[in-house]
Design a protein around this motif. Structure first.
Motif, PDB file in Angstrom:
ATOM      1  N   GLU A 181       0.879  -1.168   0.000  1.00  0.00           N
ATOM      2  CA  GLU A 181       0.000   0.000   0.000  1.00  0.00           C
ATOM      3  C   GLU A 181       0.914   1.215   0.000  1.00  0.00           C
ATOM      4  OE1 GLU A 181      -3.326   2.242   2.786  1.00  0.00           O
ATOM      5  OE2 GLU A 181      -2.936   0.104   3.090  1.00  0.00           O
ATOM      6  N   ALA A 182       0.981   1.880  -1.139  1.00  0.00           N
ATOM      7  CA  ALA A 182       2.030   2.872  -1.342  1.00  0.00           C
ATOM      8  C   ALA A 182       1.512   4.305  -1.298  1.00  0.00           C
ATOM      9  CB  ALA A 182       2.734   2.621  -2.674  1.00  0.00           C
ATOM     10  N   THR A 183       2.304   5.145  -0.654  1.00  0.00           N
ATOM     11  CA  THR A 183       2.120   6.590  -0.652  1.00  0.00           C
ATOM     12  C   THR A 183       3.335   7.199  -1.343  1.00  0.00           C
ATOM     13  OG1 THR A 183       0.928   6.505   1.458  1.00  0.00           O
ATOM     14  CG2 THR A 183       1.837   8.637   0.810  1.00  0.00           C
ATOM     15  N   PHE A 184       3.116   8.217  -2.154  1.00  0.00           N
ATOM     16  CA  PHE A 184       4.235   8.891  -2.802  1.00  0.00           C
ATOM     17  C   PHE A 184       4.079  10.390  -2.658  1.00  0.00           C
ATOM     18  CE2 PHE A 184       6.258  10.247  -7.064  1.00  0.00           C
ATOM     19  CZ  PHE A 184       7.509  10.407  -6.481  1.00  0.00           C
ATOM     20  N   TYR A 185       5.121  11.019  -2.134  1.00  0.00           N
ATOM     21  CA  TYR A 185       5.167  12.462  -1.957  1.00  0.00           C
ATOM     22  C   TYR A 185       6.065  13.068  -3.039  1.00  0.00           C
ATOM     23  CZ  TYR A 185       3.602  11.590   2.907  1.00  0.00           C
ATOM     24  OH  TYR A 185       2.918  11.198   4.036  1.00  0.00           O
ATOM     25  N   SER A 186       5.546  14.021  -3.795  1.00  0.00           N
ATOM     26  CA  SER A 186       6.375  14.699  -4.794  1.00  0.00           C
ATOM     27  C   SER A 186       5.856  16.092  -5.085  1.00  0.00           C
ATOM     28  CB  SER A 186       6.440  13.900  -6.097  1.00  0.00           C
ATOM     29  OG  SER A 186       7.190  14.611  -7.084  1.00  0.00           O
ATOM     30  N   ASP A 187       6.792  16.950  -5.494  1.00  0.00           N
ATOM     31  CA  ASP A 187       6.452  18.325  -5.866  1.00  0.00           C
ATOM     32  C   ASP A 187       6.270  18.502  -7.358  1.00  0.00           C
ATOM     33  OD1 ASP A 187       9.143  19.953  -7.130  1.00  0.00           O
ATOM     34  OD2 ASP A 187       9.475  18.017  -6.189  1.00  0.00           O
ATOM     35  N   VAL A 202       0.518  12.229  -2.868  1.00  0.00           N
ATOM     36  CA  VAL A 202       0.518  13.459  -2.081  1.00  0.00           C
ATOM     37  C   VAL A 202       1.335  14.514  -2.832  1.00  0.00           C
ATOM     38  CG1 VAL A 202       0.992  14.548   0.141  1.00  0.00           C
ATOM     39  CG2 VAL A 202       0.437  12.098   0.053  1.00  0.00           C
ATOM     40  N   ALA A 203       0.658  15.515  -3.348  1.00  0.00           N
ATOM     41  CA  ALA A 203       1.349  16.611  -4.028  1.00  0.00           C
ATOM     42  C   ALA A 203       1.963  17.499  -2.954  1.00  0.00           C
ATOM     43  CB  ALA A 203       0.373  17.396  -4.888  1.00  0.00           C
ATOM     44  N   ILE A 213      -3.510  19.659 -11.164  1.00  0.00           N
ATOM     45  CA  ILE A 213      -3.964  18.268 -11.334  1.00  0.00           C
ATOM     46  C   ILE A 213      -4.428  17.691 -10.004  1.00  0.00           C
ATOM     47  CG2 ILE A 213      -3.176  15.922 -11.856  1.00  0.00           C
ATOM     48  CD1 ILE A 213      -1.401  17.181 -14.040  1.00  0.00           C
ATOM     49  N   ALA A 214      -3.643  17.931  -8.952  1.00  0.00           N
ATOM     50  CA  ALA A 214      -4.000  17.410  -7.636  1.00  0.00           C
ATOM     51  C   ALA A 214      -5.329  17.984  -7.158  1.00  0.00           C
ATOM     52  CB  ALA A 214      -2.891  17.728  -6.634  1.00  0.00           C
ATOM     53  N   THR A 215      -5.549  19.255  -7.411  1.00  0.00           N
ATOM     54  CA  THR A 215      -6.801  19.891  -7.024  1.00  0.00           C
ATOM     55  C   THR A 215      -7.972  19.283  -7.790  1.00  0.00           C
ATOM     56  OG1 THR A 215      -5.645  21.960  -6.513  1.00  0.00           O
ATOM     57  CG2 THR A 215      -8.030  22.091  -6.908  1.00  0.00           C
ATOM     58  N   GLU A 216      -7.774  19.099  -9.080  1.00  0.00           N
ATOM     59  CA  GLU A 216      -8.831  18.539  -9.928  1.00  0.00           C
ATOM     60  C   GLU A 216      -9.187  17.113  -9.514  1.00  0.00           C
ATOM     61  OE1 GLU A 216      -9.289  17.087 -14.581  1.00  0.00           O
ATOM     62  OE2 GLU A 216      -7.835  18.635 -14.073  1.00  0.00           O
ATOM     63  N   ARG A 217      -8.190  16.332  -9.119  1.00  0.00           N
ATOM     64  CA  ARG A 217      -8.410  14.918  -8.809  1.00  0.00           C
ATOM     65  C   ARG A 217      -8.680  14.657  -7.339  1.00  0.00           C
ATOM     66  NH1 ARG A 217      -3.869  11.822 -12.602  1.00  0.00           N
ATOM     67  NH2 ARG A 217      -4.349  12.957 -14.537  1.00  0.00           N
TER      68      ARG A 217
END
Length: 227
Positions: A181-187, A202-203, A213-217
Motif C-alpha cells: 500500500e504505497a504513498t508517494f510524496y512529490s512536488d 501526495v502533491a 492536477i492534484a486539485t482537480e483529482r
C-alpha cells in the motif's frame, strides 16, 4: 497478494523533502570553488533546470553535464568537496517538519524510500542525513578505476523510469505492487506517472501544473515549506 500489504512511503527529494534542487545546488557549489566557468556553467545549468521544470529534460544529456566537473576533478577531491557541500549548503536547509514527516512513517513501521532523479553521488549523503537508508537514485556508470564516466547505468529514476526502478526494488524483496500500500510524496509534474501508480498520491510543495492536477483529482496537497 499478502493478507496485510506492506506500507510503503516513497518520497521525492528535491523541493519535496528539501527546499532546494540538490543537483542544481551542487553545480552552483562546484562553480563557487572554481571547478567550472561561472558564466558558461550558470547559463547551461539554468537551461537544463528550465527543461526539468517544463518536463522536457533529456536526462542523459543533463547527467553528462552535471557530473563533468566531478569526473574531471577525480574521486578524492569530489568526495571532500561534497562533504563541505553537505555541511555548508544542504544541512542548513533541512527543515524539522521534513524530518518529522519521515519519522512519522518510520515509527509507523512503513518502508521509507527516497526516489529521486538526481544521481546517487549527490543524494546518498543527503538521504543518510535525513535518516533514510533506502535510496533509489540515478546510478552512474563507473570506469575501471572506479570513478564516474558521466553516463547513466541502467534505467534512470526519472519520470516513468521511477516506476521501473521502484518495481525493481520491490522485486528484489519478493514483492509486487499488489503486496504494498504505497504513498508517494512529490512536488513535480515529472513524477505524475508514479503519483498515478500509488494508492495515496501526495502533491507536496507542488509546482503549478501538479497543484492544478492534484486539485482537480482531489489528491492530498501538502505544503511543507510554507512559512
Amino acid at each position: 497478494m499478502k493478507d496485510h500489504p506492506v506500507k510503503l512511503a516513497l518520497f521525492d527529494l528535491d523541493h519535496t523533502l528539501i527546499p532546494i534542487d540538490s543537483d542544481y545546488a551542487w553545480g552552483a557549489y562546484t562553480t563557487s570553488i572554481g571547478w567550472t566557468d561561472p558564466v558558461v556553467f550558470q547559463q547551461r545549468n539554468d537551461d537544463f533546470y528550465a527543461h526539468y521544470k517544463a518536463g522536457t529534460l533529456d536526462i542523459h544529456e543533463y547527467v553528462l553535464f552535471a557530473t563533468d566537473a566531478a569526473r574531471r576533478q577525480g574521486a578524492a577531491k569530489s568526495i571532500a568537496a561534497h562533504a563541505d557541500f553537505m555541511r555548508t549548503v544542504v544541512l542548513p536547509v533541512i527543515k524539522p517538519v521534513a524530518r518529522e514527516l519521515l519519522r512519522q512513517h518510520q515509527e509507523a513501521g512503513d518502508q521509507v524510500v527516497i526516489v529521486t532523479a538526481t544521481n546517487a553521488f549527490v543524494t546518498r549523503p543527503i538521504a543518510l542525513a535525513l535518516g533514510v537508508d533506502e535510496l533509489i537514485a540515478v546510478d552512474l556508470e563507473h570506469d575501471a578505476s572506479g570513478w564516474i564516466t558521466g553516463k547513466i547505468q541502467g534505467v534512470p529514476s526519472f519520470r516513468e523510469g521511477k516506476i521501473s526502478r521502484v518495481e525493481d526494488w520491490l522485486a528484489h524483496r519478493g514483492w509486487g505492487w499488489g503486496d504494498v500500500e504505497a504513498t508517494f510524496y512529490s512536488d513535480s509534474i515529472n513524477d505524475l506517472a508514479l503519483l498515478e501508480k500509488v494508492q495515496h498520491p501526495v502533491a507536496t510543495n507542488p509546482d503549478a501544473r501538479l497543484r492544478a492536477i492534484a486539485t482537480e483529482r482531489g489528491w492530498r496537497i501538502l505544503d511543507l515549506f510554507t512559512p
